[in-house]
Write a protein that holds these residues in place. Sequence first.
Motif, PDB file in Angstrom:
ATOM      1  N   ALA A 283       0.828  -1.205   0.000  1.00 42.91           N
ATOM      2  CA  ALA A 283       0.000   0.000   0.000  1.00 42.91           C
ATOM      3  C   ALA A 283       0.864   1.257   0.000  1.00 42.91           C
ATOM      4  CB  ALA A 283      -0.923  -0.002   1.213  1.00 42.91           C
ATOM      5  N   ALA A 284       1.952   1.244   0.756  1.00 43.83           N
ATOM      6  CA  ALA A 284       2.843   2.401   0.784  1.00 43.83           C
ATOM      7  C   ALA A 284       3.467   2.639  -0.580  1.00 43.83           C
ATOM      8  CB  ALA A 284       3.935   2.190   1.836  1.00 43.83           C
ATOM      9  N   GLY A 285       3.977   1.563  -1.191  1.00 39.03           N
ATOM     10  CA  GLY A 285       4.562   1.711  -2.521  1.00 39.03           C
ATOM     11  C   GLY A 285       3.545   2.182  -3.549  1.00 39.03           C
ATOM     12  N   ALA A 286       2.333   1.626  -3.486  1.00 43.00           N
ATOM     13  CA  ALA A 286       1.283   2.052  -4.411  1.00 43.00           C
ATOM     14  C   ALA A 286       0.901   3.506  -4.174  1.00 43.00           C
ATOM     15  CB  ALA A 286       0.060   1.153  -4.252  1.00 43.00           C
ATOM     16  N   GLY A 287       0.949   3.949  -2.911  1.00 42.53           N
ATOM     17  CA  GLY A 287       0.667   5.355  -2.615  1.00 42.53           C
ATOM     18  C   GLY A 287       1.665   6.288  -3.250  1.00 42.53           C
ATOM     19  N   VAL A 288       2.948   5.902  -3.210  1.00 42.85           N
ATOM     20  CA  VAL A 288       3.987   6.700  -3.870  1.00 42.85           C
ATOM     21  C   VAL A 288       3.722   6.779  -5.370  1.00 42.85           C
ATOM     22  CG1 VAL A 288       6.431   6.757  -4.485  1.00 42.85           C
ATOM     23  CG2 VAL A 288       5.750   6.245  -2.142  1.00 42.85           C
ATOM     24  N   LEU A 289       3.428   5.642  -5.989  1.00 41.82           N
ATOM     25  CA  LEU A 289       3.196   5.622  -7.433  1.00 41.82           C
ATOM     26  C   LEU A 289       1.945   6.417  -7.810  1.00 41.82           C
ATOM     27  CD1 LEU A 289       4.066   1.880  -8.210  1.00 41.82           C
ATOM     28  CD2 LEU A 289       5.532   3.903  -8.376  1.00 41.82           C
ATOM     29  N   GLY A 290       0.889   6.269  -7.022  1.00 40.76           N
ATOM     30  CA  GLY A 290      -0.327   7.030  -7.304  1.00 40.76           C
ATOM     31  C   GLY A 290      -0.106   8.530  -7.219  1.00 40.76           C
ATOM     32  N   ALA A 291       0.598   8.975  -6.182  1.00 43.78           N
ATOM     33  CA  ALA A 291       0.876  10.400  -6.023  1.00 43.78           C
ATOM     34  C   ALA A 291       1.816  10.911  -7.111  1.00 43.78           C
ATOM     35  CB  ALA A 291       1.470  10.661  -4.642  1.00 43.78           C
TER      36      ALA A 291
END
Length: 485
Positions: A283-291
């Motif tokens: 989830a943290a990695g996906a949050g970085v990519l989404g942002a």
Amino acid sequence: MKPSTLRRATALSPLMLLLMPAMAFAQSDTPVNAADVQTDLNWVWVMVAAMLVVWMQAGFAFLEIGFARGKNVGTIVAKILVNFSICAVVWWAVGFAFAFGGGPAHSFWGDSGFFLTQGNTINSTSLVPGEVNGGTYTFFFFQFAFAAVSLAIVWGSTLERIKFIVYPIYAVVFSAIIYPFVAHALFAGNLTPFGYGVQDFAGSSVVHLCGAVGALAAVLVLGPRRGKFGPDGKPRAIPGHNMPLFGLAVLILWLGWFGFNPGSTLNAVGSSFAQVAVVTNLAAGAGVLGATLTVLLVLKTLDVGMIGNGAIAGLVAITAPSGYVSPLGGVIIGFVAGVIVVFSVVLIEKKIDDPVGVLSAHGVAGIWGTLACGLFTTKDLALDNQKAGLFYGGGLTQLAVQAVAVLAVIAFVFIVSYIVFKLVDVTIGMRVSAEEEEAGLDISEHGMYGYPEQFIPEAELTGYNLSPVLTSASAVAASSSPQEA
């Protein structure tokens, strides 16, 4: 110890040295109780997880220092230390008892366990319910770390213009009443709308939304920093002074979250805490990519602050569902959080001065994470008194339960916090004077500079006796410089 014995001992591998006590115990006649070993392992794991969460205080300090201007960095250090210490004492005195003490079912607060002296201090969510013992102290320390994090979240929106005296006043109220009542309602399982339990595995609402709502109340009373909004009402950028420090803060918080979420399993045996760790990381990695993708498409730049807040938003959002969703659900929840945080920061900045993005990364993402439980909770991970999410055949029931919890947290925390901050404002005042704000809180509140070599006026340096080495070096430099063009 003889030299020969010492040489043999030091020749042993570190692993053997660690195993020697266990090997000696195994060779003894004392019977090994598997249940006791499992209990001890659980206690050790939860204590380690609690220490990781405590380490997040360093992350919050560096994050705020990075986003602040150089004249307001020392005060953040003092603020972190004082708030953390107040929370420690108040949580021991009354906070833990109100949050996890005994009492009638569906009560609004606990009624035992004050000062950790009474029996039946903790409820069934603990490691070992009942009398004060090793499990109680373990659970106490773990939950204290959560309370301290929630309190730390409040102050990110108030940087660079708040009086220091406000911190201890609100810290007492927050640690004694606000956070314990929210934790009792959601973590202790007493708030059960529609007959089903709220899903908040590690605190998207209890910890993060609670702190963010307190921050909203504070900033509405406090007002924006001088110069944040121009005569036309449009926001102006006030850049932080140290983005590398902000990056370090994000990584510290990321690490601390492995205590936050996997630690909330309260269990070191089996694979559950490892699964929660994987879901959290995804989830943290996906949050970085989404942002990253969103800020590139919307703002046409790879803004470092937005990318970092994408990680935090993903972590905040997965905090509630981390024990209930699959890895795929974690990726989706984190990515959406990263997208949401960018739009939220842009919209909120139009009217509210929130220097580090607390309201977005912890508030909006906390709401999303709590609601996401009602969408992505799988049937096999939902507890007996909970429902699966909408996308896994559970219908809208659990989503409605989550929405009620969000509204309840927002209403309670905002009303109490706003009253406290308003009373402080009309009595001793919430913010420093314009002159003190212009000079910086380091010098006006603490009588020192966080970076003294950058801010001490030249006049104050006159008359200082330079060392002979510096004097000689200056003379050599002057004599070697060209005298004529």
